[in-house]
Design an enzyme around this catalytic site. Structure first.
Site, PDB file in Angstrom:
ATOM      1  N   GLY A   2       0.843  -1.189   0.000  1.00  0.00           N
ATOM      2  CA  GLY A   2       0.000   0.000   0.000  1.00  0.00           C
ATOM      3  C   GLY A   2       0.874   1.233   0.000  1.00  0.00           C
ATOM      4  O   GLY A   2       1.682   1.428   0.915  1.00  0.00           O
ATOM      5  N   THR A 110      -3.973  -1.601   8.328  1.00  0.00           N
ATOM      6  CA  THR A 110      -5.276  -1.716   7.681  1.00  0.00           C
ATOM      7  C   THR A 110      -6.379  -2.004   8.704  1.00  0.00           C
ATOM      8  O   THR A 110      -6.246  -2.902   9.541  1.00  0.00           O
ATOM      9  CB  THR A 110      -5.240  -2.842   6.624  1.00  0.00           C
ATOM     10  OG1 THR A 110      -4.192  -2.569   5.689  1.00  0.00           O
ATOM     11  CG2 THR A 110      -6.563  -2.944   5.895  1.00  0.00           C
ATOM     12  N   ASN A 111      -7.466  -1.271   8.627  1.00  0.00           N
ATOM     13  CA  ASN A 111      -8.584  -1.409   9.562  1.00  0.00           C
ATOM     14  C   ASN A 111      -9.684  -2.332   9.055  1.00  0.00           C
ATOM     15  O   ASN A 111      -9.827  -2.516   7.848  1.00  0.00           O
ATOM     16  CB  ASN A 111      -9.172  -0.023   9.853  1.00  0.00           C
ATOM     17  CG  ASN A 111      -8.418   0.711  10.934  1.00  0.00           C
ATOM     18  OD1 ASN A 111      -8.166   0.153  11.990  1.00  0.00           O
ATOM     19  ND2 ASN A 111      -8.061   1.961  10.667  1.00  0.00           N
ATOM     20  N   ARG A 142      -3.245   9.815  21.176  1.00  0.00           N
ATOM     21  CA  ARG A 142      -4.404  10.707  21.170  1.00  0.00           C
ATOM     22  C   ARG A 142      -4.868  11.005  22.586  1.00  0.00           C
ATOM     23  O   ARG A 142      -5.275  12.140  22.890  1.00  0.00           O
ATOM     24  CB  ARG A 142      -5.532  10.070  20.350  1.00  0.00           C
ATOM     25  CG  ARG A 142      -5.223  10.017  18.867  1.00  0.00           C
ATOM     26  CD  ARG A 142      -6.248   9.211  18.088  1.00  0.00           C
ATOM     27  NE  ARG A 142      -6.029   9.355  16.652  1.00  0.00           N
ATOM     28  CZ  ARG A 142      -6.741   8.732  15.712  1.00  0.00           C
ATOM     29  NH1 ARG A 142      -7.724   7.909  16.068  1.00  0.00           N
ATOM     30  NH2 ARG A 142      -6.478   8.924  14.438  1.00  0.00           N
ATOM     31  N   HIS A 167      -9.007  -1.183  18.801  1.00  0.00           N
ATOM     32  CA  HIS A 167      -8.867   0.138  18.182  1.00  0.00           C
ATOM     33  C   HIS A 167     -10.238   0.477  17.609  1.00  0.00           C
ATOM     34  O   HIS A 167     -10.496   0.367  16.412  1.00  0.00           O
ATOM     35  CB  HIS A 167      -7.808   0.083  17.078  1.00  0.00           C
ATOM     36  CG  HIS A 167      -7.561   1.393  16.391  1.00  0.00           C
ATOM     37  ND1 HIS A 167      -7.388   2.580  17.061  1.00  0.00           N
ATOM     38  CD2 HIS A 167      -7.466   1.689  15.063  1.00  0.00           C
ATOM     39  CE1 HIS A 167      -7.183   3.548  16.189  1.00  0.00           C
ATOM     40  NE2 HIS A 167      -7.239   3.041  14.966  1.00  0.00           N
TER      41      HIS A 167
END
Length: 296
Positions: A2, A110-111, A142, A167
């Site tokens: 990717g 990748t999700n 975060r 996540h």
């Protein structure tokens, strides 16, 4: 694997920091070659390394680290929106990893990352500690930002910011360990503040998307680079990430974010003390992920 915004940014960081050769792989060869042409201009003059863009997946052969950053969809309501399109694609990647790069450490971006990490590990048949999903480490960064904002201080004053679990919506901020300077943050925040920070953390991605039409690029890329650096250069890195658990935290046969120590030759899972409420939420996160895995 990717070479979109995230993959190419990781490639840029690796090349510009003179860390190793970089191979960018993309279904669209011109995209990968275009990033090669651009990133190559950032390589230091004294570097012995190079950048190559290609659509030939066999070029991962004998890689020390393989990063899976490809994406086949767009988040609308949550990361689970991406499961169907990304699962088939990454299962194919895993088979090629088994064929060409059995000794590599795999970083999955990748999700939905915990579920994708699970199937990449199973399909590739690599040791569980060699396949890590990046998500809870981003969530931890975060959380540090949100805590600093809430306490009106710099991020450098926030320590032990840690998020475990999925996540996604069942993530578990470990507020019991976070510190502002030397003081536990839990002593400075009331229940309303804690709830707001937790909700803001879970929707952090949505705020980014609403403002720039894409989720994290720089944050996740820097986290990936730090992990690559730890693997290649041997400086141990303590960070949470998603790995397959086999009894740790009372959880088995599911990937989710837990504290790791990553080094050149191994990845060690750290079991830390949690408050009962945090432990219970982590079990709930595992239960949710296991249900999603069973439905695939």
């Amino acid at each position: 694997m990717g070479s979109g915004k995230v993959g190419s940014t990781i490639g840029f960081l690796a090349a510009s920091h003179n860390i190793d050769d970089v191979t960018l792989i993309n279904d669209h060869k011109n995209k990968a070659v275009g990033e090669e042409l651009d990133i190559s201009n950032a390589i230091p003059e004294d570097s012995q390394f190079s950048v190559v863009g290609t659509d030939d997946i066999s070029k991962i052969k004998d890689s020390k680290v393989v990063v899976i950053a490809a994406n086949n969809g767009k988040i609308k309501t949550g990361r689970m929106d991406l499961l169907k399109g990304n699962l088939e694609m990454t299962r194919d990647f895993a088979k090629n990893i088994q064929k060409y790069a059995q000794d590599a450490r795999i970083l999955v971006i990748t999700n939905p990352v915990d579920i994708i990490t699970y199937f990449v590990q199973k399909e590739s048949k690599l040791p569980r500690e060699n396949v890590m999903g990046l998500g809870s480490n981003l969530d931890s960064s975060r959380l540090r930002y949100l805590l600093a904002k809430e306490l009106d201080t710099k991020q450098s004053e926030i320590h032990d910011s840690l998020v475990l679990g999925e996540h996604g919506d069942t993530m578990v901020p470990i507020l019991s360990r976070a510190k502002y300077g030397q003081k536990l943050i839990s002593e400075s925040l009331d229940s309303i503040q804690k709830e707001k920070i937790t909700n803001d953390l879970k929707r952090y991605w949505a705020k980014i998307v609403a403002m720039k039409d894409v989720s994290s690029v720089f944050g996740i890329s820097k986290i990936a680079f730090d992990m690559i650096d730890a693997v290649l250069n041997g400086d141990e890195l303590s960070t949470p990430a998603s790995v397959l658990l086999e009894g740790e935290y009372g959880i088995s046969d599911v990937c989710l974010g837990v504290p790791l120590v990553i080094g050149k030759n191994e990845t060690k899972i750290q079991e830390i003390e949690l408050e009962k409420s945090e432990y219970d939420l982590l079990q709930n996160s595992a239960k949710f992920l296991r249900k999603q895995i069973m439905n695939c």
